[in-house]
Design a protein around this motif. Sequence first.
Motif, PDB file in Angstrom:
ATOM      1  N   TYR A 228       0.824  -1.207   0.000  1.00 62.56           N
ATOM      2  CA  TYR A 228       0.000   0.000   0.000  1.00 62.56           C
ATOM      3  C   TYR A 228       0.860   1.260   0.000  1.00 62.56           C
ATOM      4  CZ  TYR A 228      -3.495   3.396   1.568  1.00 62.56           C
ATOM      5  OH  TYR A 228      -4.317   4.498   1.674  1.00 62.56           O
ATOM      6  N   THR A 229       1.921   1.252   0.785  1.00 65.22           N
ATOM      7  CA  THR A 229       2.774   2.439   0.898  1.00 65.22           C
ATOM      8  C   THR A 229       3.557   2.722  -0.380  1.00 65.22           C
ATOM      9  OG1 THR A 229       4.455   1.053   1.948  1.00 65.22           O
ATOM     10  CG2 THR A 229       3.009   2.318   3.403  1.00 65.22           C
ATOM     11  N   ASP A 230       3.595   1.774  -1.300  1.00 69.61           N
ATOM     12  CA  ASP A 230       4.290   1.984  -2.567  1.00 69.61           C
ATOM     13  C   ASP A 230       3.355   2.466  -3.673  1.00 69.61           C
ATOM     14  OD1 ASP A 230       6.723   1.203  -1.490  1.00 69.61           O
ATOM     15  OD2 ASP A 230       6.487  -0.892  -2.085  1.00 69.61           O
ATOM     16  N   LEU A 231       2.064   2.516  -3.392  1.00 70.98           N
ATOM     17  CA  LEU A 231       1.105   2.996  -4.385  1.00 70.98           C
ATOM     18  C   LEU A 231       1.212   4.512  -4.529  1.00 70.98           C
ATOM     19  CD1 LEU A 231      -2.059   0.956  -3.314  1.00 70.98           C
ATOM     20  CD2 LEU A 231      -0.685   0.565  -5.371  1.00 70.98           C
ATOM     21  N   THR A 232       1.172   4.994  -5.757  1.00 62.62           N
ATOM     22  CA  THR A 232       1.135   6.424  -6.010  1.00 62.62           C
ATOM     23  C   THR A 232      -0.290   6.921  -5.817  1.00 62.62           C
ATOM     24  OG1 THR A 232       2.932   6.215  -7.617  1.00 62.62           O
ATOM     25  CG2 THR A 232       1.602   8.220  -7.704  1.00 62.62           C
ATOM     26  N   ASN A 233      -0.453   7.939  -4.955  1.00 60.60           N
ATOM     27  CA  ASN A 233      -1.782   8.476  -4.664  1.00 60.60           C
ATOM     28  C   ASN A 233      -2.735   7.330  -4.292  1.00 60.60           C
ATOM     29  OD1 ASN A 233      -3.891  10.249  -4.330  1.00 60.60           O
ATOM     30  ND2 ASN A 233      -3.824  11.066  -6.425  1.00 60.60           N
ATOM     31  N   PRO A 234      -2.491   6.659  -3.171  1.00 64.94           N
ATOM     32  CA  PRO A 234      -3.222   5.433  -2.861  1.00 64.94           C
ATOM     33  C   PRO A 234      -4.728   5.593  -2.759  1.00 64.94           C
ATOM     34  CG  PRO A 234      -1.945   6.200  -0.970  1.00 64.94           C
ATOM     35  CD  PRO A 234      -1.482   6.977  -2.150  1.00 64.94           C
ATOM     36  N   GLY A 235      -5.214   6.777  -2.386  1.00 66.78           N
ATOM     37  CA  GLY A 235      -6.656   6.985  -2.302  1.00 66.78           C
ATOM     38  C   GLY A 235      -7.378   6.827  -3.628  1.00 66.78           C
ATOM     39  N   ARG A 236      -6.634   6.935  -4.741  1.00 63.05           N
ATOM     40  CA  ARG A 236      -7.236   6.739  -6.060  1.00 63.05           C
ATOM     41  C   ARG A 236      -7.364   5.253  -6.403  1.00 63.05           C
ATOM     42  NH1 ARG A 236      -6.809  11.644  -9.113  1.00 63.05           N
ATOM     43  NH2 ARG A 236      -7.953  10.545 -10.751  1.00 63.05           N
ATOM     44  N   HIS A 237      -6.739   4.410  -5.605  1.00 65.28           N
ATOM     45  CA  HIS A 237      -6.747   2.961  -5.861  1.00 65.28           C
ATOM     46  C   HIS A 237      -7.426   2.157  -4.759  1.00 65.28           C
ATOM     47  CE1 HIS A 237      -3.873   3.718  -9.087  1.00 65.28           C
ATOM     48  NE2 HIS A 237      -3.170   4.438  -8.238  1.00 65.28           N
ATOM     49  N   VAL A 238      -7.322   2.642  -3.522  1.00 69.63           N
ATOM     50  CA  VAL A 238      -7.816   1.895  -2.366  1.00 69.63           C
ATOM     51  C   VAL A 238      -8.628   2.829  -1.475  1.00 69.63           C
ATOM     52  CG1 VAL A 238      -7.204   0.367  -0.460  1.00 69.63           C
ATOM     53  CG2 VAL A 238      -5.684   0.540  -2.449  1.00 69.63           C
ATOM     54  N   GLY A 239      -9.887   2.470  -1.239  1.00 66.01           N
ATOM     55  CA  GLY A 239     -10.727   3.215  -0.309  1.00 66.01           C
ATOM     56  C   GLY A 239     -10.740   2.511   1.038  1.00 66.01           C
ATOM     57  N   VAL A 240     -10.499   3.258   2.102  1.00 64.41           N
ATOM     58  CA  VAL A 240     -10.296   2.651   3.421  1.00 64.41           C
ATOM     59  C   VAL A 240     -11.220   3.311   4.446  1.00 64.41           C
ATOM     60  CG1 VAL A 240      -8.629   2.201   5.256  1.00 64.41           C
ATOM     61  CG2 VAL A 240      -7.873   2.206   2.864  1.00 64.41           C
ATOM     62  N   LEU A 241     -11.895   2.483   5.219  1.00 64.41           N
ATOM     63  CA  LEU A 241     -12.624   2.952   6.401  1.00 64.41           C
ATOM     64  C   LEU A 241     -12.292   2.011   7.549  1.00 64.41           C
ATOM     65  CD1 LEU A 241     -14.685   4.681   7.920  1.00 64.41           C
ATOM     66  CD2 LEU A 241     -16.472   3.126   7.106  1.00 64.41           C
ATOM     67  N   LEU A 242     -11.480   2.496   8.492  1.00 58.34           N
ATOM     68  CA  LEU A 242     -11.106   1.683   9.644  1.00 58.34           C
ATOM     69  C   LEU A 242     -11.753   2.170  10.937  1.00 58.34           C
ATOM     70  CD1 LEU A 242      -7.295   1.024   9.053  1.00 58.34           C
ATOM     71  CD2 LEU A 242      -9.264  -0.308   8.283  1.00 58.34           C
ATOM     72  N   ASP A 243     -12.019   3.464  11.038  1.00 63.22           N
ATOM     73  CA  ASP A 243     -12.583   4.010  12.268  1.00 63.22           C
ATOM     74  C   ASP A 243     -13.368   5.265  11.929  1.00 63.22           C
ATOM     75  OD1 ASP A 243     -13.214   4.959  14.751  1.00 63.22           O
ATOM     76  OD2 ASP A 243     -11.158   5.101  15.490  1.00 63.22           O
ATOM     77  N   ALA A 244     -14.688   5.140  11.956  1.00 60.79           N
ATOM     78  CA  ALA A 244     -15.537   6.264  11.566  1.00 60.79           C
ATOM     79  C   ALA A 244     -15.417   7.441  12.518  1.00 60.79           C
ATOM     80  CB  ALA A 244     -16.997   5.814  11.484  1.00 60.79           C
ATOM     81  N   SER A 245     -14.941   7.193  13.732  1.00 59.71           N
ATOM     82  CA  SER A 245     -14.807   8.288  14.701  1.00 59.71           C
ATOM     83  C   SER A 245     -13.532   9.098  14.493  1.00 59.71           C
ATOM     84  CB  SER A 245     -14.832   7.731  16.132  1.00 59.71           C
ATOM     85  OG  SER A 245     -13.704   6.925  16.385  1.00 59.71           O
ATOM     86  N   ALA A 246     -12.632   8.611  13.638  1.00 57.12           N
ATOM     87  CA  ALA A 246     -11.341   9.288  13.431  1.00 57.12           C
ATOM     88  C   ALA A 246     -11.475  10.370  12.370  1.00 57.12           C
ATOM     89  CB  ALA A 246     -10.279   8.269  13.037  1.00 57.12           C
ATOM     90  N   GLN A 247     -12.339  11.328  12.635  1.00 60.16           N
ATOM     91  CA  GLN A 247     -12.571  12.446  11.723  1.00 60.16           C
ATOM     92  C   GLN A 247     -12.484  13.738  12.520  1.00 60.16           C
ATOM     93  OE1 GLN A 247     -16.444  11.291  10.435  1.00 60.16           O
ATOM     94  NE2 GLN A 247     -15.721   9.709   9.039  1.00 60.16           N
ATOM     95  N   HIS A 248     -12.083  14.804  11.861  1.00 63.10           N
ATOM     96  CA  HIS A 248     -11.867  16.082  12.540  1.00 63.10           C
ATOM     97  C   HIS A 248     -13.214  16.654  12.978  1.00 63.10           C
ATOM     98  CE1 HIS A 248     -10.533  20.099  13.460  1.00 63.10           C
ATOM     99  NE2 HIS A 248      -9.285  19.813  13.125  1.00 63.10           N
ATOM    100  N   ASN A 249     -13.425  16.703  14.299  1.00 59.10           N
ATOM    101  CA  ASN A 249     -14.722  17.134  14.827  1.00 59.10           C
ATOM    102  C   ASN A 249     -15.060  18.578  14.504  1.00 59.10           C
ATOM    103  OD1 ASN A 249     -15.613  14.740  16.017  1.00 59.10           O
ATOM    104  ND2 ASN A 249     -14.423  15.092  17.870  1.00 59.10           N
ATOM    105  N   GLY A 250     -14.035  19.406  14.289  1.00 62.83           N
ATOM    106  CA  GLY A 250     -14.280  20.828  14.062  1.00 62.83           C
ATOM    107  C   GLY A 250     -14.613  21.179  12.622  1.00 62.83           C
ATOM    108  N   ARG A 251     -14.463  20.238  11.711  1.00 60.02           N
ATOM    109  CA  ARG A 251     -14.757  20.497  10.302  1.00 60.02           C
ATOM    110  C   ARG A 251     -16.165  20.014   9.949  1.00 60.02           C
ATOM    111  NH1 ARG A 251      -8.942  18.381   8.795  1.00 60.02           N
ATOM    112  NH2 ARG A 251      -7.777  20.336   8.889  1.00 60.02           N
ATOM    113  N   THR A 252     -16.716  20.603   8.910  1.00 57.71           N
ATOM    114  CA  THR A 252     -17.995  20.117   8.406  1.00 57.71           C
ATOM    115  C   THR A 252     -17.756  18.872   7.551  1.00 57.71           C
ATOM    116  OG1 THR A 252     -17.938  21.393   6.344  1.00 57.71           O
ATOM    117  CG2 THR A 252     -18.824  22.498   8.313  1.00 57.71           C
ATOM    118  N   GLY A 253     -18.822  18.135   7.317  1.00 56.93           N
ATOM    119  CA  GLY A 253     -18.698  16.970   6.458  1.00 56.93           C
ATOM    120  C   GLY A 253     -18.188  17.334   5.075  1.00 56.93           C
ATOM    121  N   ARG A 254     -18.685  18.443   4.530  1.00 57.21           N
ATOM    122  CA  ARG A 254     -18.217  18.858   3.198  1.00 57.21           C
ATOM    123  C   ARG A 254     -16.744  19.237   3.228  1.00 57.21           C
ATOM    124  NH1 ARG A 254     -22.129  21.501   1.668  1.00 57.21           N
ATOM    125  NH2 ARG A 254     -22.822  20.395  -0.187  1.00 57.21           N
TER     126      ARG A 254
END
Length: 239
Positions: A65-91
Amino acid sequence: MITTEALTKRYGPATAVDNLSFIARPGRVTGFLGPNGSGKSTTMRMIVGLATPTSGTATVLGRRYTDLTNPGRHVGVLLDASAQHNGRTGREVLTLGALTMGLPTSRVEEVLDTVGLTAKEAKRRVKGYSLGMRQRLGIGFALLGDPEVLILDEPVNGLDPQGIRWMRQLLRGHAERGGTVLLSSHLLSEVAQAADDLLVIGNGRLLAAGAKDELLATTDIEELFFTTTAHDDRSERAA
């Protein structure tokens, strides 16, 4: 495709994942099933480079995974839904993700629509989200880059029955378009509704693997769970 070969993770004297080998194939939803504490999350963290294996390998699309270029374009990951910045909006969460991946911000609106977050909800700060809304946002982030592979840890937690049905349809559609899905859960009843193949893990070891229908016809998975849990209880008492 996701492949692990003899994947092992130790924390001091404790072995969290023990010589684990499996393949999650394109065009299939692979259910990664095991009781809480069985090693599912640790395995997923190693696959996506958040934990370093003690030994063995994990690859996605033939590469680490760490060798992939721009990995988010190849692999979608959800490991912990609570690990999001509470101060930001969803958008804002999705917009920052899109910019990081080099995607047009129009992709944010597409994803919000896909996961069922309204314009009003997208303007709210994440700290005000329910668990179900956080799950939808996390799934949206995983989908941003239109990836070939999805790795989702307990994605139906907090979803209502309608949301669970939506999730099943989403995963089924991704696989039917040729994508790979690795879906973890501790609930056999839930995984059985969505998966084509099953991997059953206990005490960090692979206990059973195969096509869902064949495995359910030949293996008492609930008994495997009971045996594993009983073994854990005896080990803890002995310690």
